[in-house]
Design a protein around this motif. Sequence first.
Motif, PDB file in Angstrom:
ATOM      1  N   VAL A 105       0.863  -1.184   0.000  1.00 60.88           N
ATOM      2  CA  VAL A 105       0.000   0.000   0.000  1.00 60.88           C
ATOM      3  C   VAL A 105       0.899   1.234   0.000  1.00 60.88           C
ATOM      4  O   VAL A 105       1.736   1.401   0.902  1.00 60.88           O
ATOM      5  CB  VAL A 105      -0.929   0.013   1.238  1.00 60.88           C
ATOM      6  N   ALA A 106       0.737   2.083  -1.004  1.00 62.79           N
ATOM      7  CA  ALA A 106       1.548   3.296  -1.103  1.00 62.79           C
ATOM      8  C   ALA A 106       1.443   4.108   0.187  1.00 62.79           C
ATOM      9  O   ALA A 106       0.369   4.237   0.770  1.00 62.79           O
ATOM     10  CB  ALA A 106       1.097   4.128  -2.296  1.00 62.79           C
ATOM     11  N   GLY A 107       2.560   4.618   0.645  1.00 64.10           N
ATOM     12  CA  GLY A 107       2.581   5.413   1.873  1.00 64.10           C
ATOM     13  C   GLY A 107       2.948   4.608   3.109  1.00 64.10           C
ATOM     14  O   GLY A 107       3.338   5.178   4.119  1.00 64.10           O
ATOM     15  N   ASN A 108       2.786   3.283   3.042  1.00 61.10           N
ATOM     16  CA  ASN A 108       3.205   2.446   4.175  1.00 61.10           C
ATOM     17  C   ASN A 108       4.723   2.252   4.118  1.00 61.10           C
ATOM     18  O   ASN A 108       5.336   2.396   3.065  1.00 61.10           O
ATOM     19  CB  ASN A 108       2.497   1.093   4.141  1.00 61.10           C
ATOM     20  N   PRO A 109       5.335   1.879   5.250  1.00 52.13           N
ATOM     21  CA  PRO A 109       6.791   1.711   5.247  1.00 52.13           C
ATOM     22  C   PRO A 109       7.259   0.519   4.418  1.00 52.13           C
ATOM     23  O   PRO A 109       6.555  -0.481   4.291  1.00 52.13           O
ATOM     24  CB  PRO A 109       7.143   1.515   6.724  1.00 52.13           C
ATOM     25  N   ALA A 110       8.462   0.654   3.874  1.00 52.43           N
ATOM     26  CA  ALA A 110       9.132  -0.439   3.168  1.00 52.43           C
ATOM     27  C   ALA A 110       9.993  -1.180   4.183  1.00 52.43           C
ATOM     28  O   ALA A 110      10.276  -0.669   5.265  1.00 52.43           O
ATOM     29  CB  ALA A 110       9.990   0.130   2.044  1.00 52.43           C
ATOM     30  N   ALA A 111      10.415  -2.390   3.837  1.00 53.36           N
ATOM     31  CA  ALA A 111      11.264  -3.183   4.726  1.00 53.36           C
ATOM     32  C   ALA A 111      12.589  -3.479   4.035  1.00 53.36           C
ATOM     33  O   ALA A 111      12.635  -3.705   2.827  1.00 53.36           O
ATOM     34  CB  ALA A 111      10.570  -4.483   5.105  1.00 53.36           C
ATOM     35  N   VAL A 112      13.662  -3.468   4.814  1.00 53.07           N
ATOM     36  CA  VAL A 112      14.993  -3.774   4.297  1.00 53.07           C
ATOM     37  C   VAL A 112      15.497  -5.029   4.994  1.00 53.07           C
ATOM     38  O   VAL A 112      15.444  -5.130   6.226  1.00 53.07           O
ATOM     39  CB  VAL A 112      15.977  -2.607   4.545  1.00 53.07           C
ATOM     40  N   LYS A 117      15.802 -10.330   8.448  1.00 45.53           N
ATOM     41  CA  LYS A 117      14.928 -11.135   7.600  1.00 45.53           C
ATOM     42  C   LYS A 117      13.461 -10.941   8.004  1.00 45.53           C
ATOM     43  O   LYS A 117      13.166 -10.498   9.116  1.00 45.53           O
ATOM     44  CB  LYS A 117      15.313 -12.613   7.704  1.00 45.53           C
ATOM     45  N   PRO A 118      12.534 -11.321   7.106  1.00 46.49           N
ATOM     46  CA  PRO A 118      11.107 -11.190   7.411  1.00 46.49           C
ATOM     47  C   PRO A 118      10.753 -11.952   8.689  1.00 46.49           C
ATOM     48  O   PRO A 118      11.255 -13.048   8.935  1.00 46.49           O
ATOM     49  CB  PRO A 118      10.421 -11.814   6.194  1.00 46.49           C
ATOM     50  N   GLY A 119       9.916 -11.332   9.512  1.00 45.90           N
ATOM     51  CA  GLY A 119       9.445 -11.972  10.745  1.00 45.90           C
ATOM     52  C   GLY A 119      10.460 -11.926  11.873  1.00 45.90           C
ATOM     53  O   GLY A 119      10.260 -12.546  12.910  1.00 45.90           O
ATOM     54  N   ASP A 120      11.540 -11.200  11.688  1.00 45.57           N
ATOM     55  CA  ASP A 120      12.593 -11.126  12.705  1.00 45.57           C
ATOM     56  C   ASP A 120      13.199  -9.723  12.648  1.00 45.57           C
ATOM     57  O   ASP A 120      12.505  -8.760  12.341  1.00 45.57           O
ATOM     58  CB  ASP A 120      13.633 -12.223  12.433  1.00 45.57           C
ATOM     59  N   LEU A 121      14.469  -9.627  12.881  1.00 42.05           N
ATOM     60  CA  LEU A 121      15.176  -8.352  12.815  1.00 42.05           C
ATOM     61  C   LEU A 121      15.122  -7.823  11.383  1.00 42.05           C
ATOM     62  O   LEU A 121      15.335  -8.578  10.428  1.00 42.05           O
ATOM     63  CB  LEU A 121      16.622  -8.595  13.250  1.00 42.05           C
ATOM     64  N   HIS A 122      14.814  -6.538  11.207  1.00 41.78           N
ATOM     65  CA  HIS A 122      14.723  -5.923   9.885  1.00 41.78           C
ATOM     66  C   HIS A 122      14.794  -4.409  10.045  1.00 41.78           C
ATOM     67  O   HIS A 122      14.781  -3.896  11.161  1.00 41.78           O
ATOM     68  CB  HIS A 122      13.420  -6.322   9.173  1.00 41.78           C
ATOM     69  N   VAL A 123      14.860  -3.700   8.933  1.00 38.13           N
ATOM     70  CA  VAL A 123      14.852  -2.237   8.936  1.00 38.13           C
ATOM     71  C   VAL A 123      13.552  -1.775   8.297  1.00 38.13           C
ATOM     72  O   VAL A 123      13.167  -2.280   7.241  1.00 38.13           O
ATOM     73  CB  VAL A 123      16.057  -1.663   8.154  1.00 38.13           C
TER      74      VAL A 123
END
Length: 162
Positions: free
Chosen positions: A53-60, A116-122
Amino acid sequence: MITTAIKRIAAGLTLGAVFALAACAEETEIVEAPAGVIEGVTIENARLVLAPVAGNPAAVYFDFGYEGERAFSLSRTSVEGAQSAVMHQYGEYDRQIQMMEALPIPVTNGAKIEFKPGDLHVMAFELSPEIEPGDTAEITLTVSGGDTHKFDAEVRAAGDER
């Protein structure tokens, strides 16, 4: 008088020895790591996944490795094109698992840390709409003491492999 002469001769010999040793010494070139690189840090599989969804945060996500002498902590992060970025992890609060800001992460020689997804991420907040799948985004990790390590992450669409 003899004592003074002996002291002067000894001082002269000592000074001569210092100059002789200096002339024989090899020149040593000090090589520093380039700005934005922490020696011993490796980053693999770096990717920034856009929000569905545009405007929601991205994940690294990325794999962090360290082979070095100096211990430090990962303390902050930033993402090019984002207003802010925060290291997150999942934890339990009030008997529920939820996402929360990560505390500084200690790093020592041999460390391998998976973001990684479901754990530590940015999480990257208010990402520029100009950032699109196929681009790269520069990620900066700041460690205790203020040194930084920069790397590029491939930008992926929300439905792509995380």
